[in-house]
Motif scaffolding. Sequence first.
Motif, short mmCIF file in Angstrom:
data_model
loop_
_atom_site.label_atom_id
_atom_site.label_comp_id
_atom_site.label_asym_id
_atom_site.label_seq_id
_atom_site.Cartn_x
_atom_site.Cartn_y
_atom_site.Cartn_z
N ILE A 104 0.71 16.92 0.22
CA ILE A 104 1.35 15.63 0.47
C ILE A 104 2.74 15.53 -0.15
O ILE A 104 3.71 15.15 0.52
CB ILE A 104 0.47 14.49 -0.11
CG1 ILE A 104 -0.93 14.55 0.45
CG2 ILE A 104 1.12 13.13 0.14
CD1 ILE A 104 -1.04 14.42 1.92
N SER A 123 -9.27 12.00 6.35
CA SER A 123 -10.35 11.09 6.71
C SER A 123 -11.39 11.79 7.57
O SER A 123 -12.52 11.36 7.67
CB SER A 123 -9.81 9.86 7.45
OG SER A 123 -9.43 10.19 8.76
N GLY A 174 -3.93 16.19 -1.00
CA GLY A 174 -4.42 14.95 -0.43
C GLY A 174 -5.63 15.18 0.45
O GLY A 174 -5.80 16.27 1.03
N GLY A 175 -6.48 14.19 0.58
CA GLY A 175 -7.68 14.30 1.39
C GLY A 175 -7.43 13.90 2.83
O GLY A 175 -6.39 13.36 3.17
N ARG A 178 -1.01 18.65 8.84
CA ARG A 178 -0.32 18.66 7.55
C ARG A 178 -0.15 20.09 7.02
O ARG A 178 -0.35 20.36 5.85
CB ARG A 178 -1.06 17.80 6.53
CG ARG A 178 -1.03 16.31 6.86
CD ARG A 178 -1.65 15.48 5.79
NE ARG A 178 -1.43 14.06 6.02
CZ ARG A 178 -0.37 13.36 5.60
NH1 ARG A 178 0.57 13.97 4.91
NH2 ARG A 178 -0.26 12.08 5.87
N ALA A 191 -3.47 5.93 -0.70
CA ALA A 191 -2.33 6.35 0.12
C ALA A 191 -1.44 7.32 -0.66
O ALA A 191 -0.94 8.30 -0.11
CB ALA A 191 -1.53 5.13 0.57
N ALA A 192 -1.26 7.03 -1.95
CA ALA A 192 -0.42 7.91 -2.77
C ALA A 192 -1.05 9.30 -2.88
O ALA A 192 -0.36 10.31 -2.91
CB ALA A 192 -0.24 7.30 -4.16
N ASP A 207 -3.49 10.68 -0.72
CA ASP A 207 -3.82 11.34 0.53
C ASP A 207 -2.67 11.37 1.53
O ASP A 207 -2.77 12.00 2.58
CB ASP A 207 -5.03 10.64 1.18
CG ASP A 207 -6.25 10.66 0.27
OD1 ASP A 207 -6.44 11.68 -0.45
OD2 ASP A 207 -7.01 9.68 0.26
N GLY A 208 -1.60 10.66 1.22
CA GLY A 208 -0.46 10.64 2.14
C GLY A 208 -0.67 9.66 3.28
O GLY A 208 0.22 9.48 4.11
N VAL A 209 -1.81 9.04 3.34
CA VAL A 209 -2.13 8.06 4.37
C VAL A 209 -3.27 7.23 3.82
O VAL A 209 -4.09 7.72 3.03
CB VAL A 209 -2.49 8.77 5.70
CG1 VAL A 209 -3.70 9.67 5.55
CG2 VAL A 209 -2.70 7.78 6.83
N VAL A 210 -3.33 5.97 4.20
CA VAL A 210 -4.31 5.08 3.59
C VAL A 210 -5.73 5.30 4.13
O VAL A 210 -6.70 4.82 3.55
CB VAL A 210 -3.87 3.61 3.78
CG1 VAL A 210 -4.07 3.16 5.21
CG2 VAL A 210 -4.61 2.67 2.83
N VAL A 211 -5.84 6.01 5.23
CA VAL A 211 -7.11 6.02 5.95
C VAL A 211 -8.31 6.52 5.14
O VAL A 211 -9.37 5.86 5.15
CB VAL A 211 -6.97 6.76 7.30
CG1 VAL A 211 -8.29 6.79 8.05
CG2 VAL A 211 -5.89 6.07 8.14
N PRO A 212 -8.24 7.64 4.43
CA PRO A 212 -9.45 8.05 3.70
C PRO A 212 -9.95 6.96 2.74
O PRO A 212 -11.16 6.67 2.74
CB PRO A 212 -8.99 9.30 2.95
CG PRO A 212 -7.88 9.86 3.78
CD PRO A 212 -7.18 8.66 4.35
N GLY A 234 2.86 3.19 -2.94
CA GLY A 234 2.29 4.24 -3.78
C GLY A 234 2.85 5.60 -3.43
O GLY A 234 3.01 6.47 -4.28
N LEU A 235 3.19 5.75 -2.18
CA LEU A 235 3.69 7.03 -1.67
C LEU A 235 5.22 7.07 -1.70
O LEU A 235 5.82 8.06 -2.09
CB LEU A 235 3.18 7.16 -0.22
CG LEU A 235 3.14 8.50 0.47
CD1 LEU A 235 2.40 9.54 -0.34
CD2 LEU A 235 2.48 8.34 1.83
N ILE A 253 0.83 -1.21 0.00
CA ILE A 253 0.00 0.00 0.00
C ILE A 253 0.86 1.26 0.00
O ILE A 253 0.71 2.14 -0.83
CB ILE A 253 -0.94 -0.01 1.23
CG1 ILE A 253 -1.92 -1.19 1.12
CG2 ILE A 253 -1.69 1.31 1.34
CD1 ILE A 253 -2.72 -1.46 2.37
#
Lengths: 353, 353, 353, 353
Positions: A285, A276, A273-274, D156, C77-78, C80-85, A14-15, A11
């Motif tokens: 990001i 949550s 980036g969004g 962020r 993740a790519a 949003d910088g984090v997988v959570v959303p 991707g980043l 996962i």
Amino acid sequence: MTGTAAFDHPILSGLFGDEEIAPLLDAEAELRAMLAFESALAEAEADAGLIPHEAGVRIAAACAGFIPDIPALKEGAARDGVVVPAFVKALRAAVEAPHGDHVHFGATSQDVIDTALTLRLKQVLPILDRRLEHLVERLGEIGDKAGDLPLMAHTRMQRALPFTAADKLANWRLPLERCRARLAELQPRLLVVSLGGPVGDRVSFEGLGDRLAEDLAKRLGLAPAPVWHAQRDGIAEFGAWLSLVSGSLGKMGQDIALMAQNELGEVRLGEGGGSSAMPHKSNPIAAEMLVTLARFNAGLLGTLHQALVHENERSGAAWSLEWMVLPQMIMATAAGLRHAEALAANLTFVPLS
Amino acid sequence: MTGTAAFDHPILSGLFGDEEIAPLLDAEAELRAMLAFESALAEAEADAGLIPHEAGVRIAAACAGFIPDIPALKEGAARDGVVVPAFVKALRAAVEAPHGDHVHFGATSQDVIDTALTLRLKQVLPILDRRLEHLVERLGEIGDKAGDLPLMAHTRMQRALPFTAADKLANWRLPLERCRARLAELQPRLLVVSLGGPVGDRVSFEGLGDRLAEDLAKRLGLAPAPVWHAQRDGIAEFGAWLSLVSGSLGKMGQDIALMAQNELGEVRLGEGGGSSAMPHKSNPIAAEMLVTLARFNAGLLGTLHQALVHENERSGAAWSLEWMVLPQMIMATAAGLRHAEALAANLTFVPLS
Amino acid sequence: MTGTAAFDHPILSGLFGDEEIAPLLDAEAELRAMLAFESALAEAEADAGLIPHEAGVRIAAACAGFIPDIPALKEGAARDGVVVPAFVKALRAAVEAPHGDHVHFGATSQDVIDTALTLRLKQVLPILDRRLEHLVERLGEIGDKAGDLPLMAHTRMQRALPFTAADKLANWRLPLERCRARLAELQPRLLVVSLGGPVGDRVSFEGLGDRLAEDLAKRLGLAPAPVWHAQRDGIAEFGAWLSLVSGSLGKMGQDIALMAQNELGEVRLGEGGGSSAMPHKSNPIAAEMLVTLARFNAGLLGTLHQALVHENERSGAAWSLEWMVLPQMIMATAAGLRHAEALAANLTFVPLS
Amino acid sequence: MTGTAAFDHPILSGLFGDEEIAPLLDAEAELRAMLAFESALAEAEADAGLIPHEAGVRIAAACAGFIPDIPALKEGAARDGVVVPAFVKALRAAVEAPHGDHVHFGATSQDVIDTALTLRLKQVLPILDRRLEHLVERLGEIGDKAGDLPLMAHTRMQRALPFTAADKLANWRLPLERCRARLAELQPRLLVVSLGGPVGDRVSFEGLGDRLAEDLAKRLGLAPAPVWHAQRDGIAEFGAWLSLVSGSLGKMGQDIALMAQNELGEVRLGEGGGSSAMPHKSNPIAAEMLVTLARFNAGLLGTLHQALVHENERSGAAWSLEWMVLPQMIMATAAGLRHAEALAANLTFVPLS
């Protein structure tokens, strides 16, 4: 699903990952490069009369078709501290008697592992350089269009005086240009063949070592070099270059993250980036990632330089430390360049009003 | 008696310090270099018509005779985060009205601090290079005399095969030779003047900034360069070079400490260090010290590269980090070269029997 | 075949990896722990009346059967910088209207990511502690049998005076015993739930945040704690512990590699590693590896502590740096313990004659 | 004028130094502590019957009046790699025959150097803890007065949602409170006597070593402990604690520097630092300094942990590395606490309007 390192994580890659560079650094690429070494070595040794002509032909053919038994190689690496004994054994079996024994003739682990590294670096370096070139160009284009825009300079985190977008861009571009110049300088020291034999004196090549190293280098498209088994300055120099690049990008990223603060609004970044929890937010990001990768590489550089203390003619401890560190530094640099290109592609300055 | 750092410690500096380099890096030398900058700047600005001719003369004279009030400067540095405001104020007072106000015209803290650094590096670099040269020569001499002696090569801490003293010496000498080549390459990027004005755009020099920077550089014996206030790659590159040198020496030191083990007895070192508890011992102090200094510099290099993330047009945080790290790296490298020269001067190989 | 990091490398993981710990740190385990968080959160929120009872039931059921779409999560993740959303969005879709919207109610990325970390650490810590315990016991057993054997002590790489195997063993065992005590001390600070909501003030939990955090912690088998989104001292403390363990093992490994030198022959190690060029050799691979892993972790520790400078209420830059570093430190420590157990299992001292 | 390290620099020490801690770490304090060790050792050995009663009296008296010859000690340290042989020789001369020979009876360099370190740490720790306590209190007071003020949370680097000053203060205060708890835990492991004799087996104390260590510890106000010459985990643990403190302060400093940006104006800091070029500016010097010191200590921590690989019964290389690093880490932490106290003393939040 593996993924201890962010680069290889199904996962997070991707980043943090890089799809162009990763296949040049993975186990498959390494084995391919090791086979290229053994193949070219056998051909060069056959030419030099060190092994039978037929052995050279057979070894080259076997290398071309060799299918590695990964679990066996893994077991061998765990037992021997390096994959080479198991790899050579398997390759010898593939070549079959009577020529199998001529595989890896006179060579040692560093010869194949280090040459397999520089062979792949030969593919990696032009990619990094091309990305640097594109980024420099893109920053130049932004400057051509928007260089005159007034921005506020900040020193010590405080508003100082107005200056221009061109001044800001120069701070990002010039270090990258210098990094390209540095790369050109260090490349001849880095992209070299390693050939020394068991203890690095080329004695195992029966007086033909220097000539063999030259021929081998030519076949592999590398430069010849004196034996460097226990001289790791070329690797450490390259690590420093990687950190210079990612650190210079980190400065650009930190600047952009600061300029993108809502209260300053000095840049627009396209899509951010969004969140949550807060759908109204647009997060910088890529800019943050440049800072992360810079700090990661800076730290790893310190660790890589610990491996300069490479005791005796081969240090299992120091050499293995390089294996743990260098591929990650390359990936972090590559990922940084990728993020920086994406950032620069969509960056717009908001002039001081 | 001060002495937080081993380099400045009244007792430990015998081990870690360097009496030739220390006076080039201390506060007195820094102030002298700052005065040289202000003096040359005033003269160049007078020539360019930016300040009155008489002001240039008076400022240069005042710089020549300026006696700093250290406690006042210390207080100023504590208040302002950099000594420059207090220093300029004191220098202006020394020049007296009406010319005092022309001191430091158009310039900013980085201009004087960073140029005062490169001015001193211009003195430091030839010393380090000369030591490298001597060490390379000395290792060559040992090889000329004793290169054929048989020694036992060790890989992974185990006896491997016999090789020669020449092979061992090559592992110590070649990285140092390459470090000399690297120094020649990076030097033009490092020994440059810094002149940018408050926000690094040279606007304060009324259109004459580029010409002024060139003239100033010439007067100071440095190369001109674009503004680099917030571009720290030159500093970070130099730090990497220092660690390449000390790391290469660390490898030599580790080898010698291992060879000097009583059970191996492969080298004789002349006089070793004594023990408070065991008078029969002769310890390989200089060899150990090379390892210590290598590991110290490797770690500091990682920290110095953190300072590449130099936010905005001047980062108090990142810039100060350089001040904490770079002088120590220089001293550690210099001390390493000193110890290595001493080691090499008395080193004798004991041939394999 | 991935493998930027040695831990995940299809071949090198035999040397650097750990088959017991790796599955607790991989992406699958992380997703499982994230689902455990969301499930327990929903149930706790339903109990507290923050979401409908039925929503709690449905969410828990969906979490139990959730099959992640890895490519979609990677893309998220790519972006949003984090997988959570992306993860929450997918989970909401799995729960379906009208209850989907209650997933992750009031929570934020750190809540789920950091709790998913501590949940897995809760599994990792007992394994590391058990290995420490076994190693301490094994070293004790060696001492019980062979503690009286005379060995030569070495100071500064020179023979000093005879002492006993028991003295040598104490240097390896006592730091590990102290590390077990330290683990017991830090564990309550580390194995805590994270629950803060978007900006870490628990306001999104409508006055029930503290009670909810307590209930959530109980359900997950963690301790409750004040919000720690931007307080990373617990993570940094744990990293230091990991490096204390691997560094203490590194000392043991360095000692053994030195004792195993042919010229000293103070230990026998059972089967050593082979050489591709010198079949007569038996290399102390595990001992070298302990040194490598110690130096790797020491360097990463310095990088992890850079992430203590976690700006504002959530630093994408600093938080991501932890993700790059901490899992590798855990793996390096685990691999070190594994190698140390193997070393100790076969270690025999050769008494001074 | 010395000053390689910023802490000892005649000018920069105003910024980086600490006038309360520096005198506890300088050469004079070290010699005083070494004399305290030798004096207490002699008295304890006289009590135990290991040396004549009269020798104990004479040695204690000589220690009380001993005036060190610094140049001779410096020369000795340079020769022996540690000051102890020269120091003991001078002290023996001062005691005079026939009792001089009883000085340092049965002891070794680590015994006196390491105990002299922990003796001084016993003075340093309460100062650091008291500063932590004051800072925690001061942050609590600000919260009592202004905790309800609305501020904007940032995640962020973007505006997130409003929260309160109390939430911000908790992020600064709680890690410091936990650091106080950690200090209480590690202190018993750190403030211990070192007594082992030449090779760390206490054999030189003729069967009375354990009792002697206990008596010596009591006389010096330290705890007894098993020999720890080559077990450096206590030192490395303390280094990690120092970096936890300075890193937690670095987060506070980074937050404040961000809040103090003119465009945000979320805090007022009282008097800021001046600029040589822009008199209108007020710079958040102390806040920046906290970031600098955090990054410096984080890097040094990585280096200090390299010294855990302390080979054999005494590693000159690893031990010397500690000397180069630990005092600087203490100073950086102390300076950070000093700056943080000053910052907190004048900090006012500007509520969100």
